[in-house]
Design a protein around this motif. Sequence first.
Motif, mmCIF file in Angstrom:
data_model
loop_
_atom_site.group_PDB
_atom_site.id
_atom_site.type_symbol
_atom_site.label_atom_id
_atom_site.label_comp_id
_atom_site.label_asym_id
_atom_site.label_seq_id
_atom_site.Cartn_x
_atom_site.Cartn_y
_atom_site.Cartn_z
ATOM 1 N N ALA A 273 0.834 -1.204 0.000
ATOM 2 C CA ALA A 273 0.000 0.000 0.000
ATOM 3 C C ALA A 273 0.868 1.254 0.000
ATOM 4 C CB ALA A 273 -0.924 -0.009 1.217
ATOM 5 N N GLY A 274 1.982 1.202 0.763
ATOM 6 C CA GLY A 274 2.901 2.338 0.780
ATOM 7 C C GLY A 274 3.528 2.577 -0.585
ATOM 8 N N LEU A 275 3.940 1.501 -1.253
ATOM 9 C CA LEU A 275 4.528 1.624 -2.592
ATOM 10 C C LEU A 275 3.490 2.116 -3.598
ATOM 11 C CD1 LEU A 275 6.884 1.156 -4.553
ATOM 12 C CD2 LEU A 275 6.131 -1.220 -4.774
ATOM 13 N N PHE A 276 2.274 1.588 -3.502
ATOM 14 C CA PHE A 276 1.195 2.006 -4.405
ATOM 15 C C PHE A 276 0.937 3.510 -4.269
ATOM 16 C CE2 PHE A 276 -3.205 2.676 -5.667
ATOM 17 C CZ PHE A 276 -3.313 1.922 -6.834
ATOM 18 N N GLY A 277 0.873 3.992 -3.023
ATOM 19 C CA GLY A 277 0.649 5.421 -2.793
ATOM 20 C C GLY A 277 1.785 6.279 -3.321
ATOM 21 N N PHE A 278 3.013 5.801 -3.142
ATOM 22 C CA PHE A 278 4.189 6.541 -3.610
ATOM 23 C C PHE A 278 4.191 6.640 -5.131
ATOM 24 C CE2 PHE A 278 8.639 6.851 -4.920
ATOM 25 C CZ PHE A 278 9.080 7.910 -4.139
ATOM 26 N N ILE A 279 3.939 5.507 -5.807
ATOM 27 C CA ILE A 279 3.909 5.508 -7.276
ATOM 28 C C ILE A 279 2.736 6.343 -7.790
ATOM 29 C CG2 ILE A 279 3.673 4.064 -9.337
ATOM 30 C CD1 ILE A 279 6.363 3.777 -7.946
ATOM 31 N N GLN A 280 1.623 6.307 -7.083
ATOM 32 C CA GLN A 280 0.455 7.102 -7.488
ATOM 33 C C GLN A 280 0.769 8.591 -7.435
ATOM 34 O OE1 GLN A 280 -3.218 6.750 -5.087
ATOM 35 N NE2 GLN A 280 -4.265 6.370 -7.022
ATOM 36 N N ASP A 281 1.510 8.998 -6.408
ATOM 37 C CA ASP A 281 1.926 10.405 -6.329
ATOM 38 C C ASP A 281 2.782 10.780 -7.544
ATOM 39 O OD1 ASP A 281 0.624 10.934 -4.005
ATOM 40 O OD2 ASP A 281 2.365 10.610 -2.702
ATOM 41 N N LEU A 282 3.686 9.878 -7.946
ATOM 42 C CA LEU A 282 4.554 10.157 -9.094
ATOM 43 C C LEU A 282 3.766 10.239 -10.392
ATOM 44 C CD1 LEU A 282 7.664 7.876 -8.360
ATOM 45 C CD2 LEU A 282 7.446 10.336 -8.008
ATOM 46 N N THR A 283 2.824 9.298 -10.607
ATOM 47 C CA THR A 283 2.051 9.311 -11.855
ATOM 48 C C THR A 283 1.128 10.524 -11.927
ATOM 49 O OG1 THR A 283 0.331 7.889 -10.901
ATOM 50 C CG2 THR A 283 2.115 6.808 -12.110
ATOM 51 N N THR A 284 0.599 10.917 -10.763
ATOM 52 C CA THR A 284 -0.267 12.109 -10.733
ATOM 53 C C THR A 284 0.527 13.361 -11.065
ATOM 54 O OG1 THR A 284 -1.663 11.088 -9.038
ATOM 55 C CG2 THR A 284 -1.832 13.466 -9.298
ATOM 56 N N THR A 285 1.748 13.444 -10.513
ATOM 57 C CA THR A 285 2.578 14.643 -10.693
ATOM 58 C C THR A 285 3.164 14.724 -12.097
ATOM 59 O OG1 THR A 285 3.156 14.589 -8.346
ATOM 60 C CG2 THR A 285 4.554 15.918 -9.795
ATOM 61 N N TYR A 286 3.704 13.589 -12.603
ATOM 62 C CA TYR A 286 4.465 13.638 -13.850
ATOM 63 C C TYR A 286 3.718 13.107 -15.071
ATOM 64 C CZ TYR A 286 8.295 14.581 -10.622
ATOM 65 O OH TYR A 286 9.082 15.140 -9.656
#
Length: 409
Positions: free
Chosen positions: A298-311
């Motif tokens: 869940a932590g990794l999913f949230g981290f990657i989601q932040d990256l995809t949303t931003t970039y």
Amino acid sequence: MNSPTSPPPSFGKIFTTSLLVFGNVLGVGVLALPITAGLGGFVPALIGIIGIWFVMLFAAWIIASRIDPAKKNFDLPSFYGQELGNTGKWIAIICNLIILYGVLVAYLSGISSMISSLFSSLSSHNTLITLVYFCITTALIIFGLKALKSGMMFLVAATWVSFILMIVTGFSHFEPQYLTFSSWKYVPIVLPIAVSAFHFHNIIPTVSKSLNHDQSATRKSILLGVFMGLVINLVWVLVVLGTLPQNGAGAHSIVYANWHGLTANVPMSEILHNKVFLYSGLVFGLLAVTSSFMTNGAGLFGFIQDLTTTYLNTENKLLVGALSFLPPLIVTLLYPRLFLAALSIVGGVGEDILFAVLPAIVLIKLTRSKQRQYQAVGYAMLVAGLFICPFVIGQKMGIIHLLPPAVIS
């Protein structure tokens, strides 16, 4: 910090909060610790494990002492950015990625090797076991994490019961003479796994908040929780090292288990021939791995989601899920016996830097002009951390060779 009118938290509150720490310590590292500890023998392992326990305890105290109660959210990259600048922040981000991807590889390989080794009829189905487990857990992370949380108390209780059964039944073939073996040169192998076994630091903000940010109470709660974790880990190491021969006994030895990346309950089950131990060990392994997989996933999913949303300007769950979970799945399918190796990298590189080296630098920086007596602690932590990381990297690159040959008789 408490307000002047707030009474200090009671011992009962401190104790119940310490159980959060204790519960996090009783995780998947338990299954790996005895196998790596056994290479050097019980007494060397005892010294190494206690040494790492001190390092992780002081690191937790340092992080807890710098939590700002005014901030709603706490994350380690921001914390180290605040304490050590932009360099500290990016080091923490890289370490977080190593930890999150690494533990998923370790858990997937650990589950497949444990189930296929415990049940001979499944010995040739590693890939199928990995794929089925992967599909179930990732689907829960992406679509059903809230439903899983509602049953968390049951999962925790079942984990505890199965672990206690594992310890009690494990004593049935205890051989005290096995504990007399010692080989100090193998101590470095256990250190990164010990770091992983005593990793609980992500819940420090929760512990602090539960105790109204009372620093004294927070330190006591952390100490109590990790001390209970130390005791239970040492009891389990004692059981395993007093039951398994170090080498020369075919597939049931500690060295063989190391070479094949097996969890501790697998060779124990082969020797004990006890159904209670077999199934309690299986249940504990499944629950410990799954709970850790869910949390870190869940932590990794949230981290990657932040990256995809931003970039990439998208929050598509399937894309985020693919970027999060396909890399560890592919690595596990290509290299299915990576349980101990992956945990070693996680503990010896990611967690070592994040929870030993960086906290040591923070402590040295904070005590430069006052409380200089604590600088010695900071430097000791720094030396320990800077020893473990190059050792693990050197071992994985083949520069350092420190694993005895398995004698199969």
